[in-house]
Design an enzyme around this catalytic site. Structure first.
Site, PDB file in Angstrom:
ATOM      1  N   GLU A   1      47.064   9.987  17.412  1.00 56.39           N
ATOM      2  CA  GLU A   1      48.011   9.883  16.299  1.00 56.39           C
ATOM      3  C   GLU A   1      47.300   9.231  15.131  1.00 56.39           C
ATOM      4  O   GLU A   1      47.265   8.007  15.014  1.00 56.39           O
ATOM      5  CB  GLU A   1      49.249   9.032  16.671  1.00 56.39           C
ATOM      6  CG  GLU A   1      50.195   9.690  17.642  1.00 56.39           C
ATOM      7  CD  GLU A   1      51.514   8.904  17.822  1.00 56.39           C
ATOM      8  OE1 GLU A   1      51.707   7.870  17.143  1.00 56.39           O
ATOM      9  OE2 GLU A   1      52.330   9.339  18.648  1.00 56.39           O
TER      10      GLU A   1
ATOM     11  N   GLU B   1      52.606   5.954  24.672  1.00 65.27           N
ATOM     12  CA  GLU B   1      52.329   4.568  24.254  1.00 65.27           C
ATOM     13  C   GLU B   1      52.995   3.583  25.220  1.00 65.27           C
ATOM     14  O   GLU B   1      53.653   2.642  24.804  1.00 65.27           O
ATOM     15  CB  GLU B   1      52.826   4.327  22.822  1.00 65.27           C
ATOM     16  CG  GLU B   1      52.064   5.106  21.777  1.00 65.27           C
ATOM     17  CD  GLU B   1      52.520   4.770  20.344  1.00 65.27           C
ATOM     18  OE1 GLU B   1      53.667   4.331  20.181  1.00 65.27           O
ATOM     19  OE2 GLU B   1      51.714   4.951  19.424  1.00 65.27           O
TER      20      GLU B   1
END
Ligand code: NAG
Ligand code: NAG
Ligand code: NAG
Ligand code: NAG
Length: 643
Positions: A263, A183
């Site tokens: 995710e 991320e």
């Protein structure tokens, strides 16, 4: 019902297409058919996250088997650099850190692996997996091309990725893809040189064939800073997100190739002092079904959360510092103790519509045992004697507790404010004068307290590191006393600093000392208590509840179970995996209570976590519930004991 956009997103993965036979072992992206391709055939993964660093090694196989039996064909795994490289220059892959053993178990179970080696991983793990020793370089810019960071990160990756290469699917192992960074788009630096450097390193050590990818949050800014040409861009989002809109965003960065949610949040984490988080099972299973029917590959984060043992929890810093609790149950399909939940069964029912799930029973919950009460004794050594070493500038202790000691510069007969003007207590300070506890200060929330004493009295400040920030711009989270303290109008100086290696003291049995001697006041403030849990012939899982205790740390034998803080909650019991217990010898229990112990000094080993009592209360007779929930007995100010 499907809009035109949705139709565009539908992956050809689902269409029956005859494929040409490829090499016997290959895993790649089929851009023509918007698909992954395994051994020349279209492939969709249904994966779940599991962190070996949060589960005792003895239970890895059990958890993996339960994931396999749910119908998953892959797992997703983070590698925490600081777990393997706690000390600079040391790379530890033994015991609970034996990543290759974990990969081997996954392979034997029939699970492919999506590897996320960082070097930064977030994961609500201490400092997002970065080793705290990096902060010895005062101006380091973490997660950037700054050489203070990039050099040690590259050394680590050279060691780790070299080990991983034989485990790539193409090379006979089970790793199908490898994530670069984590991320990265949500970090302020947005440093493409850093990402390019990582890309080069990953290719150098892993070769040209493996799929390298990135994962970013569902916004343009994050996708722009987090993605890089040559790394396949994937996205992550939970049940509150519009699936179509999210995948349209991924398509803007990857016009072709598989749709991937790296995710998909099955639950959420808890912070101390916040409400317990949960995510609705019906929403999770419905959305999983929708994504799978679009042909997307999905990883469920988490599938098995586990536990932040010891000091491994991370923290967030948004409006204020908020530390993550010990349990990483995450409201995931497998509970913290690895037990199948209703959420797991609902997910399995969804997966059944997309692939054959393995025949055979789901392994049952591991057995739990209520060992009952253990009464603890105060250990009559001051906390500050055993195992101390003195240091002044760069104390080499990264986790746990440090003692700062000086003397009062003048008489303060009346309550006088002790102030941390720059909010420099990271993260909690327990203050005593001549050994008498005076109170505490806390980062962001309690920067002033009152102190009384005489000139020359010894002022002790025990500073607790509550876990380093793991996300956002505040990850350079130095611990200890970071700014001056002011008493009245005087800046306090001449500090001696002692790292308190309590874990070594526990491991050496120094805190199990005999309790005898003359009377001593057992006031409040940091104290050690110990006792034994008699052997029962069993070493089954259990949950320890510290009812009436305030805040601290618990060890069973040598193992640091983590922090307890029932007063702040929401977590009320700590998970004790059976493998930490001895079936044949008495088990040594050590508690460091930082504020105030209850007069009963008992702790209770139960066969279920506290939260489960509420959800199961319709099953348990009232009298048994009372047994679990003994009244919160406040400490009387008894003067007791010893030495
Ligand atoms: C993985 O498992 C397969 C099937 O059991 C086996 O053939 C292969 O040798 C294993 N790979 C490794 C690296 O252990
Ligand atoms: C989801 O997003 C798509 C694409 O932007 C939009 O057409 C659709 O109306 C959205 N659905 C809902 C329920 O908001
Ligand atoms: C400190 O003591 C003063 C005087 O007794 C009192 O007014 C004040 O509220 C106290 N401050 C704190 C933070 O306890
Ligand atoms: C408990 O401590 C005693 C004394 O240090 C030690 O001999 C014993 O092995 C410990 N028990 C366990 C289960 O480790």
């Amino acid at each position: 019902m499907k809009s035109q956009t949705t139709f565009v997103l539908l992956s050809l993965c689902l269409l029956p297409i005859i494929f040409v036979l490829a090499d016997s072992r290959s895993f790649s992206i089929d851009y023509k058919n918007n698909c992954f391709q395994k051994d020349g055939k279209p492939f969709q993964y249904i994966s779940g996250s599991i962190h070996y660093s949060r589960i005792p090694r003895e239970y890895w196989k059990d958890r993996l088997l339960k994931m396999y039996m749910t119908g998953l064909n892959a797992i997703q795994v983070y590698v925490p650099w600081n777990f393997h490289g706690t000390v600079q220059g040391v790379f530890n892959f033994a015991g609970d850190r034996d990543l290759e053993y974990f990969l081997n178990l996954a392979n034997q179970t029939g699970l492919l692996v999506i590897l996320r080696p960082g070097p930064y991983i977030c994961a609500e793990w201490e400092m997002g997996g970065l080793p705290a020793w990096l902060l010895q370089k005062p101006n380091i810019i973490l997660r950037s091309a700054d050489t203070d960071y990039l050099k040690p990160a590259s050394e680590w990756l050279a060691v780790l990725l070299t080990k991983m290469r034989p485990w790539l699917y193409q090379n006979g192992g089970n790793i199908i893809s490898v994530q670069v960074e984590n991320e990265y788009g949500s970090y302020f630096a947005c440093d493409y040189n850093y990402m390019r450097h990582l890309h080069t390193l990953f290719r150098l050590f892993l070769g040209e064939d493996v799929i390298l990818f990135t994962t970013d949050g569902n916004t343009d800014k994050e996708m722009i800073c987090g993605t890089l040409e040559g790394l396949y861009a994937t996205i992550d989002f939970g049940t509150d997100t519009n699936i179509t809109a999210a995948f349209i965003r991924q398509r803007r960065f990857e016009p072709k190739g598989p749709l991937v949610n790296s995710e998909f949040y099955t639950g959420w984490l808890d912070h101390w002092g916040d409400k317990h988080a949960s995510v609705d099972t019906v929403k999770v299973s419905k959305m999983l079904g929708e994504m799978l029917s679009m042909g997307a590959s999905v990883n469920m984060y988490m599938f098995e959360g586990g536990t932040n043992f010891g000091y491994w929890n991370g923290a967030d810093h948004d409006s204020r510092f908020r530390s993550v609790v010990t349990s990483y149950d995450y409201n995931a399909p497998l509970s913290e103790a690895g037990d199948p939940t209703d959420k797991l069964l609902a997910i399995r029912d969804v997966i059944k519509n997309f692939r054959d799930i393995p025949v055979g029973p789901m392994p049952p919950a591991t057995p739990k045992f209520a060992y009952g009460f253990v009464t603890l004794q105060k250990v009559c050594k001051t906390l500050f004697i055993s195992g101390l070493s003195l240091c002044y500038v760069n104390c080499v202790q990264y986790y746990g507790f440090m003692l700062y000691r000086t003397t009062l510069p003048r008489n303060v007969p009346e309550p006088t404010p002790l102030i941390s003007p720059l909010n420099g207590i990271h993260d909690r300070a327990y203050v005593s004068v001549n050994g008498v506890y005076q109170g505490l200060m806390e980062r962001d929330t309690a920067l002033v307290m009152n102190v009384t004493g005489q000139q020359g009295d010894q002022l002790d400040i025990l500073v607790e590191n509550m876990g380093r920030v793991n996300f956002g711009s505040y990850i350079n989270d130095k611990k200890g006393l970071l700014g001056n303290l002011i008493l009245g109008n005087d800046v306090l100086t001449d500090w001696s600093i002692y790292p308190l290696d309590i874990d070594t003291a526990v491991a050496n049995g120094w805190l199990q000392a005999a309790h005898s001697g003359s009377a001593m006041e057992a006031g409040d403030g940091p104290m050690i208590y110990s006792g034994t849990l008699k052997s029962t012939g069993l070493a089954w899982d259990t949950f320890v509840k510290l009812n009436g205790w305030t805040k601290g740390q618990v060890w069973v034998n040598e193992v640091n179970l983590g922090r307890y803080w029932p007063q702040r909650g929401p977590q009320q019991t700590l998970y004790v995996p059976g493998p930490f217990l001895s079936a044949t010898q008495p088990n040594n229990i050590t508690v460091l209570e930082l504020e105030r112990a209850p007069s009963h000094r008992r702790i209770l080993f139960m066969d279920r976590p506290h939260n489960a009592i509420w959800s199961l209360s319709f099953l348990i007779p009232k009298k048994d519930i009372d047994h679990y929930l003994e009244p919160n007995n406040p400490s009387s100010h008894m003067k007791t004991c010893c030495c």
